[in-house]
Write a protein that holds these residues in place. Structure first.
Motif, PDB file in Angstrom:
ATOM      1  N   SER A 142       0.882  -1.205   0.081  1.00 46.09           N
ATOM      2  CA  SER A 142      -0.040  -0.041   0.116  1.00 46.09           C
ATOM      3  C   SER A 142       0.910   1.335  -0.068  1.00 46.09           C
ATOM      4  CB  SER A 142      -0.839   0.010   1.401  1.00 46.09           C
ATOM      5  OG  SER A 142      -1.815   1.005   1.231  1.00 46.09           O
ATOM      6  N   LEU A 143       1.849   1.329   0.813  1.00 43.72           N
ATOM      7  CA  LEU A 143       2.649   2.499   0.801  1.00 43.72           C
ATOM      8  C   LEU A 143       3.572   2.588  -0.296  1.00 43.72           C
ATOM      9  CD1 LEU A 143       4.253   4.973   2.668  1.00 43.72           C
ATOM     10  CD2 LEU A 143       5.680   2.941   3.321  1.00 43.72           C
ATOM     11  N   GLY A 144       3.980   1.680  -0.943  1.00 41.53           N
ATOM     12  CA  GLY A 144       4.760   1.695  -2.147  1.00 41.53           C
ATOM     13  C   GLY A 144       3.982   1.927  -3.505  1.00 41.53           C
ATOM     14  N   ILE A 145       2.632   1.580  -3.307  1.00 42.02           N
ATOM     15  CA  ILE A 145       1.659   2.253  -4.520  1.00 42.02           C
ATOM     16  C   ILE A 145       1.316   3.439  -4.297  1.00 42.02           C
ATOM     17  CG2 ILE A 145      -0.299   1.791  -5.502  1.00 42.02           C
ATOM     18  CD1 ILE A 145      -0.245  -0.937  -4.985  1.00 42.02           C
ATOM     19  N   GLY A 146       1.081   4.094  -3.148  1.00 41.20           N
ATOM     20  CA  GLY A 146       1.111   5.311  -2.903  1.00 41.20           C
ATOM     21  C   GLY A 146       2.049   6.486  -3.112  1.00 41.20           C
ATOM     22  N   LEU A 147       3.149   5.952  -2.893  1.00 42.62           N
ATOM     23  CA  LEU A 147       4.462   6.773  -3.367  1.00 42.62           C
ATOM     24  C   LEU A 147       4.893   6.612  -4.721  1.00 42.62           C
ATOM     25  CD1 LEU A 147       7.153   5.656  -0.309  1.00 42.62           C
ATOM     26  CD2 LEU A 147       5.571   7.930  -0.706  1.00 42.62           C
ATOM     27  N   TRP A 201     -10.106   4.484  -7.029  1.00 43.27           N
ATOM     28  CA  TRP A 201     -10.376   3.738  -7.991  1.00 43.27           C
ATOM     29  C   TRP A 201      -9.243   3.644  -8.969  1.00 43.27           C
ATOM     30  CZ3 TRP A 201      -8.963   7.095 -12.082  1.00 43.27           C
ATOM     31  CH2 TRP A 201      -8.832   8.412 -11.943  1.00 43.27           C
ATOM     32  N   SER A 202      -8.230   4.146  -8.456  1.00 45.98           N
ATOM     33  CA  SER A 202      -6.892   3.720  -9.589  1.00 45.98           C
ATOM     34  C   SER A 202      -5.779   3.301  -8.639  1.00 45.98           C
ATOM     35  CB  SER A 202      -6.243   5.259  -9.850  1.00 45.98           C
ATOM     36  OG  SER A 202      -6.041   6.205  -9.025  1.00 45.98           O
ATOM     37  N   SER A 203      -5.169   4.012  -7.915  1.00 42.63           N
ATOM     38  CA  SER A 203      -4.164   3.121  -6.831  1.00 42.63           C
ATOM     39  C   SER A 203      -4.785   2.140  -6.123  1.00 42.63           C
ATOM     40  CB  SER A 203      -3.307   4.487  -6.217  1.00 42.63           C
ATOM     41  OG  SER A 203      -4.217   5.065  -5.456  1.00 42.63           O
ATOM     42  N   GLY A 204      -5.771   2.404  -5.639  1.00 40.20           N
ATOM     43  CA  GLY A 204      -6.742   1.717  -4.776  1.00 40.20           C
ATOM     44  C   GLY A 204      -6.861   0.312  -5.190  1.00 40.20           C
ATOM     45  N   ALA A 252      -3.299   3.921  -0.363  1.00 43.54           N
ATOM     46  CA  ALA A 252      -3.699   4.143  -1.563  1.00 43.54           C
ATOM     47  C   ALA A 252      -4.941   4.584  -1.779  1.00 43.54           C
ATOM     48  CB  ALA A 252      -3.280   2.780  -2.195  1.00 43.54           C
ATOM     49  N   ALA A 253      -5.695   4.891  -1.063  1.00 43.49           N
ATOM     50  CA  ALA A 253      -7.168   5.203  -1.303  1.00 43.49           C
ATOM     51  C   ALA A 253      -7.258   6.646  -1.572  1.00 43.49           C
ATOM     52  CB  ALA A 253      -8.052   4.757  -0.062  1.00 43.49           C
ATOM     53  N   GLY A 254      -6.264   7.219  -1.239  1.00 44.28           N
ATOM     54  CA  GLY A 254      -6.482   8.966  -1.411  1.00 44.28           C
ATOM     55  C   GLY A 254      -7.176   9.541  -0.454  1.00 44.28           C
ATOM     56  N   THR A 255      -8.126  10.478  -0.794  1.00 45.72           N
ATOM     57  CA  THR A 255      -8.532  11.211  -0.094  1.00 45.72           C
ATOM     58  C   THR A 255      -9.909  10.740   0.552  1.00 45.72           C
ATOM     59  OG1 THR A 255      -8.036  13.044  -1.417  1.00 45.72           O
ATOM     60  CG2 THR A 255      -9.914  13.622   0.207  1.00 45.72           C
ATOM     61  N   PHE A 256     -10.776   9.960  -0.226  1.00 44.06           N
ATOM     62  CA  PHE A 256     -11.939   9.265   0.144  1.00 44.06           C
ATOM     63  C   PHE A 256     -11.963   7.854   0.679  1.00 44.06           C
ATOM     64  CE2 PHE A 256     -12.797  12.741  -2.963  1.00 44.06           C
ATOM     65  CZ  PHE A 256     -13.701  13.365  -2.288  1.00 44.06           C
ATOM     66  N   THR A 302     -12.810   3.990   1.934  1.00 42.15           N
ATOM     67  CA  THR A 302     -13.654   2.866   1.484  1.00 42.15           C
ATOM     68  C   THR A 302     -14.228   2.405   2.921  1.00 42.15           C
ATOM     69  OG1 THR A 302     -11.789   1.513   2.013  1.00 42.15           O
ATOM     70  CG2 THR A 302     -12.151   2.121  -0.291  1.00 42.15           C
ATOM     71  N   LEU A 303     -15.113   1.350   2.676  1.00 33.30           N
ATOM     72  CA  LEU A 303     -15.844   1.122   4.033  1.00 33.30           C
ATOM     73  C   LEU A 303     -15.016   0.702   5.322  1.00 33.30           C
ATOM     74  CD1 LEU A 303     -18.570   0.880   5.242  1.00 33.30           C
ATOM     75  CD2 LEU A 303     -18.815  -1.434   4.285  1.00 33.30           C
ATOM     76  N   PRO A 304     -13.966  -0.175   4.894  1.00 33.78           N
ATOM     77  CA  PRO A 304     -13.079  -0.580   5.926  1.00 33.78           C
ATOM     78  C   PRO A 304     -12.253   0.603   6.694  1.00 33.78           C
ATOM     79  CG  PRO A 304     -12.946  -2.033   4.280  1.00 33.78           C
ATOM     80  CD  PRO A 304     -13.762  -0.915   3.868  1.00 33.78           C
ATOM     81  N   LEU A 305     -11.915   1.612   5.793  1.00 33.08           N
ATOM     82  CA  LEU A 305     -11.334   2.688   6.306  1.00 33.08           C
ATOM     83  C   LEU A 305     -12.277   3.517   7.082  1.00 33.08           C
ATOM     84  CD1 LEU A 305      -9.027   3.730   3.454  1.00 33.08           C
ATOM     85  CD2 LEU A 305      -8.345   2.318   5.471  1.00 33.08           C
ATOM     86  N   GLU A 306     -13.643   3.682   6.781  1.00 30.59           N
ATOM     87  CA  GLU A 306     -14.459   4.289   7.343  1.00 30.59           C
ATOM     88  C   GLU A 306     -15.018   3.747   8.840  1.00 30.59           C
ATOM     89  OE1 GLU A 306     -16.741   7.944   7.775  1.00 30.59           O
ATOM     90  OE2 GLU A 306     -15.322   7.183   6.093  1.00 30.59           O
TER      91      GLU A 306
END
Length: 273
Positions: free
Chosen positions: A122-127, A139-142, A217-221, A223-227
């Protein structure tokens, strides 16, 4: 008549199965019961009345956050992940039916992400997206992060399916004049359809409740598990349990739909056979 004596292994297995059921359904039962607390109920027993108050409170954004939006994002992301996983896994299974140069390397490359810690992926994809100047989004990196989790399982399942698949059926279809597409459409696909449904169900459930690979990797918004994770830090009412009950019920509904589809496909295949 003398009853057959149970072996020691049977009782050991029964003991561990009982523990498994308790650990799996015990917490779910507790959350389910506490979600029906009265309006003045708390997070623990004893219950203070019984009502549907917290289920109605669940959809009030100012109280629990953006539950509706996060649920919608997880649904769309799960369907995107499922579709991609089914298609790519099917194509990989077909491609690997015949050995080719580099196939072993590609196989281990495809499943290597299973042994890498999820949070590092997750960290690698975000970076990586930030380095490219692209803002990470669910919808992209996630989606990419989730595919590193679902695709290896889907590919392994399809490999197992095609390893047991006899080419005799395809040869018979070709002898009767069917071309490659007709053989796949009318012979291969109906026979592997239950397995494809299983891959789809597996992909959706893994994506729907994935937390670690989504975190960075989810960005600003959310997903349900994060919420849900965010709610655990600022929600002190049984509305959190109501959310757990709703999401668990939805998960069971998806499983029932998938099993029903498998049964229908199996019966149609038996009728044709």
């Amino acid at each position: 008549m003398h009853s057959e004596k149970r072996s020691r292994e049977f009782y050991i297995l029964a003991f561990f199965f009982t523990l498994f059921v308790l650990f799996l359904y015990g917490p779910l039962s507790t959350i389910f019961i506490l979600s029906f607390q009265g309006p003045s109920g708390g997070l623990t027993f004893p219950m203070n009345g019984a009502s549907l108050h917290w289920f109605s409170n669940l959809f009030e954004q100012q109280a629990v956050g953006d539950f509706g939006g996060s649920f919608r994002r997880s649904m769309i992301l799960g369907l995107m992940t499922t579709t991609t996983t089914v298609v790519v896994s099917l194509l990989a299974g077909l491609a690997f039916r015949r050995r080719f140069k580099g196939s072993t390397f590609l196989f281990y490359l495809a499943i290597s992400s299973l042994v890498v810690p999820s949070i590092l992926i997750s960290l690698g994809i975000g970076l990586f997206f930030q380095v490219l100047g692209i803002r990470p989004a669910w919808w992209s990196s996630g989606l990419g992060a989730h595919l590193t989790w679902t695709l290896p399982f889907g590919v392994l399942i399809m490999f197992a399916v095609f390893n047991r698949f006899s080419p005799v059926y395809e040869e018979a279809a070709r002898d009767l004049g069917a071309n490659a597409w007709q053989t796949f459409r009318y012979v291969v696909l109906p026979m592997i359809a239950p397995s494809l449904i299983g891959v789809g169900l597996f992909g959706f459930t893994l994506s729907y409740d994935e937390f670690a690979r989504t975190l960075m990797a989810a960005g600003t918004f959310n997903t349900l598990p994060l919420e849900i994770y965010g709610m655990t830090t600022n929600v002190t009412t049984p509305v959190l349990y109501a959310l757990g009950t709703v999401t668990s019920a939805f998960s069971f509904l998806i499983i029932i739909i998938a099993l029903t589809a498998i049964i229908i496909v199996g019966r149609r295949r038996a009728r044709i056979g």
